[in-house]
Design an enzyme around this catalytic site. Structure first.
Site, PDB file in Angstrom:
ATOM      1  CE  LYS A   1      81.489  67.311  -6.602  1.00 29.51           C
ATOM      2  NZ  LYS A   1      82.017  68.384  -7.436  1.00 29.51           N
TER       3      LYS A   1
ATOM      4  NE  ARG B   1      82.514  63.568 -13.473  1.00 29.47           N
ATOM      5  CZ  ARG B   1      82.647  63.106 -12.233  1.00 29.47           C
ATOM      6  NH1 ARG B   1      82.080  63.777 -11.215  1.00 29.47           N
ATOM      7  NH2 ARG B   1      83.316  62.002 -11.986  1.00 29.47           N
TER       8      ARG B   1
END
Length: 281
Positions: free
Chosen positions: A220, A254
């Site tokens: 991210k 995840r």
């Protein structure tokens, strides 16, 4: 703790690794790598060999600014991959917010609906409520993918995320969906500033409320902000964030980098055993 899904009752007494399978040309870190069903299924097998225990298949990128994918195109990308993946004998999640896609993949044997809109799109709540046992992951997102990072949320992210997930869960339970089928995702990076994302990590235990947490920090942009590293060099920060999330109560992480995350979790899991051994010595 367990998570009930279409074919599996997943034991979450230990953390599980969910491998990401992006069947898209434009995902932020690996778009275009899996251009057809054969390549995507080969990637699924590679993730399973690396230690993935669940697979999450998506046919539409949620990268900020990305336009929506038409229904027929998403079905074209996702359906053949789901058809093949359900034969691997592991829980199959499908990352979609379209009720038509939800119904189609559940009919094919998929186990989990992973919805970034938390079933707020018309017909999505009906699609999940109508199924006898599928799992569902409700994610918090501020705004929508096209604009969420131009106008991120304001104020305390933790309390807002918790309130939202409580409300969406109540709506689902009111439709007769068993609580054991529901999982929460605070939506790292979805309409939040880096400071808010890290607040969600540092105060993650405030989100523990009877539902398993599924956390997605992998590659991210907040990790890039913290480290100065480009997306292709964020493996170590991603693994570190996954470990911190697990330490704070996450039951599922995840990730793109399955092998490395699974290995790190083995070290994390071994630590109590080492301490117990010292006590006995």
């Amino acid at each position: 703790m367990h998570w009930q899904t279409s074919r599996f009752r997943i034991d979450l007494s230990r953390p599980r690794v969910m491998g990401i399978v992006n069947v898209t040309p434009d995902s932020f870190s690996d778009g275009g790598r899996l251009g057809d069903a054969g390549a995507a299924l080969a990637h699924c097998e590679s993730l399973l060999h690396g230690g993935a225990e669940l697979l999450d298949i998506g046919g539409e990128s949620t990268r900020p600014g990305t336009p929506p994918v038409p229904l027929e195109e998403e079905l074209r990308r996702v359906v053949p991959v789901v058809q093949g993946a359900v034969r691997f004998g592991v829980p199959i999640s499908v990352d979609t917010y379209k009720p038509e896609v939800m119904r189609r993949v559940l009919d094919l044997g998929a186990d989990i609906v992973n919805d970034i809109w938390a079933l707020r799109q018309p017909g999505a709540l009906d699609a999940v409520a109508a199924h006898a046992s599928c799992g569902v992951c409700l994610m918090h997102m501020h705004g929508e993918p096209q604009t969420m990072q131009r106008s991120p949320m304001e104020g305390d992210a933790v309390s807002q995320v918790r309130g939202f997930l409580d409300r969406q869960t109540a709506a689902l339970v009111a439709r007769g969906v068993e609580r054991s089928r529901i999982c929460w995702d605070p939506g790292i990076g979805f309409g939040k500033t880096p400071a808010q994302n890290f607040a969600l990590l540092s105060r993650q235990r405030e989100l523990l409320g009877g539902y398993p947490l599924l956390i997605g920090w992998s590659r991210k942009s907040s990790l890039g902000q913290a480290t100065g590293l480009p997306v292709e060099e964020r493996l170590v920060p991603s693994v570190a964030a996954a470990l911190l999330a697990v330490e704070r109560g996450a039951r599922i992480v995840r990730v793109h980098d399955v092998r490395e995350t699974a290995a790190a979790l083995k070290v994390w899991a071994a630590a109590p055993t080492i301490e117990q051994g010292r006590e006995k010595a």
